[in-house]
Design a protein around this motif. Sequence first.
Motif, PDB file in Angstrom:
ATOM      1  N   GLU A   1      -8.824  -6.133  12.640  1.00  0.00           N
ATOM      2  CA  GLU A   1      -7.475  -5.693  13.015  1.00  0.00           C
ATOM      3  C   GLU A   1      -6.885  -6.456  14.194  1.00  0.00           C
ATOM      4  O   GLU A   1      -5.702  -6.706  14.227  1.00  0.00           O
TER       5      GLU A   1
ATOM      6  N   ARG B   1     -11.585  -7.042   5.709  1.00  0.00           N
ATOM      7  CA  ARG B   1     -10.395  -6.227   5.432  1.00  0.00           C
ATOM      8  C   ARG B   1     -10.517  -5.521   4.088  1.00  0.00           C
ATOM      9  O   ARG B   1     -10.224  -4.338   3.961  1.00  0.00           O
TER      10      ARG B   1
ATOM     11  N   GLU C   1     -10.450  -1.565   3.198  1.00  0.00           N
ATOM     12  CA  GLU C   1      -9.191  -1.067   2.652  1.00  0.00           C
ATOM     13  C   GLU C   1      -9.425   0.060   1.664  1.00  0.00           C
ATOM     14  O   GLU C   1     -10.377   0.048   0.885  1.00  0.00           O
TER      15      GLU C   1
END
Length: 267
Positions: free
Chosen positions: A43, A95, A99
Amino acid sequence: GLQWVLGPGRQLAAWGAAGAMVFGGVVPYIPQYRHIRRTQNAEGFSTYVCLVLLVANILRILFWFGRRFESPLLWQSIIMIITMLLMLKLCTEVRVSNELNVKRRSFAAADSKDEEIKAPPKRSYLDFDLNYFWHWSKFTDYVQCVLTFTGVTGYITYLWLDSSLFVETLGFLAVFTEAMLGVPQLYRNYQNRSTEGMSIKMVLMWSSGDTFKTVYFILNQAPFQFSICGLLQVFVDIAILLQVYLYSHYPQKPVSHTAHPASTKAL
């Protein structure tokens, strides 16, 4: 006898500077890479940094064909491209594993088997959605995009290689893009109102590296575009370091982690 000592010393210094030029650009990303691997959270790092560097270095390599600058700068570009692809690979894997929505984003044609065919038929060939540009779910999409960009710009360069105006503009675009390097990170920090998740070591190394690089350009009389943009880069680095200072000493409104359930430290 002094010349006998100075000669090799000068040669060593030149080699040292060239080595620092080739590998120095990559070093800042090592702490960031390790940080993302350790926390399994990408992030805090803006992958647009990778986009900027890939574009800048591909253009710089093409510029070399038009105007042979020093080979350390060429090698630096090649090594930087490899490094950025490795960073992208890691960020994408992290990621995607974090997710929750698993809709696959891709650069080129979508596989109909893992994509519900809701889109009108004309979209099923190219699943290229600008909103998701550079937010794809597979590393191969980034590679396809980079190869496409290289192919197109390479072809244009090949056609215009004899035009000195084109070559100089290409050189300027290459270093100007690189000078904008810190901007995505600057914006990312501003959006998050925090520099958490961004490796401060990375930015400190950016700053010292950019300062070294700018001095190197000026002393070695590199094309003037390099020096101008080097200075610009140093300014952006200083701005990011100011953010680090401001956000740590004057905490902004707390960042709501609800928007990114995957980004909480618990994972």
